[in-house]
Design a protein around this motif. Structure first.
Motif, mmCIF file in Angstrom:
data_model
loop_
_atom_site.group_PDB
_atom_site.id
_atom_site.type_symbol
_atom_site.label_atom_id
_atom_site.label_comp_id
_atom_site.label_asym_id
_atom_site.label_seq_id
_atom_site.Cartn_x
_atom_site.Cartn_y
_atom_site.Cartn_z
ATOM 1 N N THR A 22 38.727 57.738 32.237
ATOM 2 C CA THR A 22 37.444 58.395 32.496
ATOM 3 C C THR A 22 37.587 59.898 32.302
ATOM 4 O O THR A 22 38.461 60.545 32.884
ATOM 5 C CB THR A 22 36.961 58.094 33.926
ATOM 6 N N ALA A 212 28.609 54.778 30.304
ATOM 7 C CA ALA A 212 29.836 55.291 29.694
ATOM 8 C C ALA A 212 29.936 54.825 28.254
ATOM 9 O O ALA A 212 29.314 53.837 27.868
ATOM 10 C CB ALA A 212 31.049 54.817 30.494
ATOM 11 N N CYS A 229 31.640 59.686 30.350
ATOM 12 C CA CYS A 229 30.917 59.123 31.484
ATOM 13 C C CYS A 229 29.730 59.999 31.843
ATOM 14 O O CYS A 229 29.824 61.232 31.838
ATOM 15 C CB CYS A 229 31.891 59.020 32.661
#
Length: 249
Positions: A22, A212, A229
């Motif tokens: 992420t 995302a 994200c």
């Protein structure tokens, strides 16, 4: 990376996984993968506690959730905890059993179906991601923890207390002994009726559209894949899921 939320009013627990790739804002460093936080924080404070502190700051800055305490468990400690419990029960798929048997060097032949895994086998299982993805690996990790808690449901209060005395010296935490004791006295009586919920951040696009998307960027001079994200929508979803009420302005 798991955010464990204990809901005092209901006595329930929420396990939130943060996927390692992420792409987030790291305090004082700019944007990078969330799993870089630990290394940067460890260098910053010259200890593993610095890594956990940096990760906590990162989660709060990017997703608006304050982390009260941190707990770090090494691979060796993970194995010791599972072995202290006498193993952990999981449901192996054919694909998982085949991968563990053929691709992992430190476990023997594994069979599909309901199995009790020893510590080293459970570690190998919790780290599988090449047969599917990091999202599925996060689900396996939560599954192991859920199974550990289910095992504790059948234990008496003294057994849980003895287990805690054996396990706690092996973990690294910023909690004081008094804080740990207070939490245990509050938590142990609730184990039998405990309910668990799970979540993964970033949230799946089927649940939260445009949550995302994959992206290739230059990191340290090399093209690298990251998970871009929508930080605002994911933070709002996470806070709502956890029941965090915004502070009045």
């Amino acid at each position: 990376m798991l955010l464990v939320t204990y809901h005092r009013k209901t006595g329930d627990i929420t396990l939130t996984s943060f996927l390692r790739d992420t792409y987030v804002k790291i305090p004082g460093y700019g944007r990078n993968r969330i799993n870089v936080c630990y290394a940067l924080g460890s260098q910053w404070k010259r200890s593993s506690l610095g890594g956990m502190e940096m990760l906590a700051k990162c989660i709060e800055q990017n997703f608006g959730v304050h982390v009260d305490h941190t707990i770090e468990v090494s691979f060796d400690t993970f194995i010791s905890i599972i072995d202290a419990l006498g193993g952990v029960e999981v449901e192996l798929t054919e694909q998982e059993a085949e991968y563990l048997t053929k691709k992992v060097g430190y476990v023997g032949e594994m069979q599909a179906g309901r199995q009790v895994l020893a510590g080293n086998e459970a570690l190998a299982y919790a780290r599988i991601r090449k047969i599917d993805s990091d999202r599925q690996r996060a689900a396996r990790q939560r599954g192991v923890i859920t199974s550990v808690i289910a095992h504790c449901r059948s234990m008496g209060l003294l057994e849980i207390h003895d287990l805690a005395e054996k396990v706690l010296p092996m973990i690294v935490t910023d909690m004081t002994t008094d804080e740990i004791t207070d939490y245990l006295w509050e938590f142990i009586p609730m184990v039998r009726d405990l309910k668990l919920e799970s979540l993964t951040i970033p949230v799946d696009n089927e649940i939260l559209p445009q949550s995302a998307w994959g992206k290739t960027i230059d990191l340290y001079g090399y093209p690298s894949s990251v998970l871009e994200c929508n930080l605002k929508s994911n933070g709002e979803y996470l806070r709502n899921f956890l029941g965090i009420v915004p502070e009045a302005s």
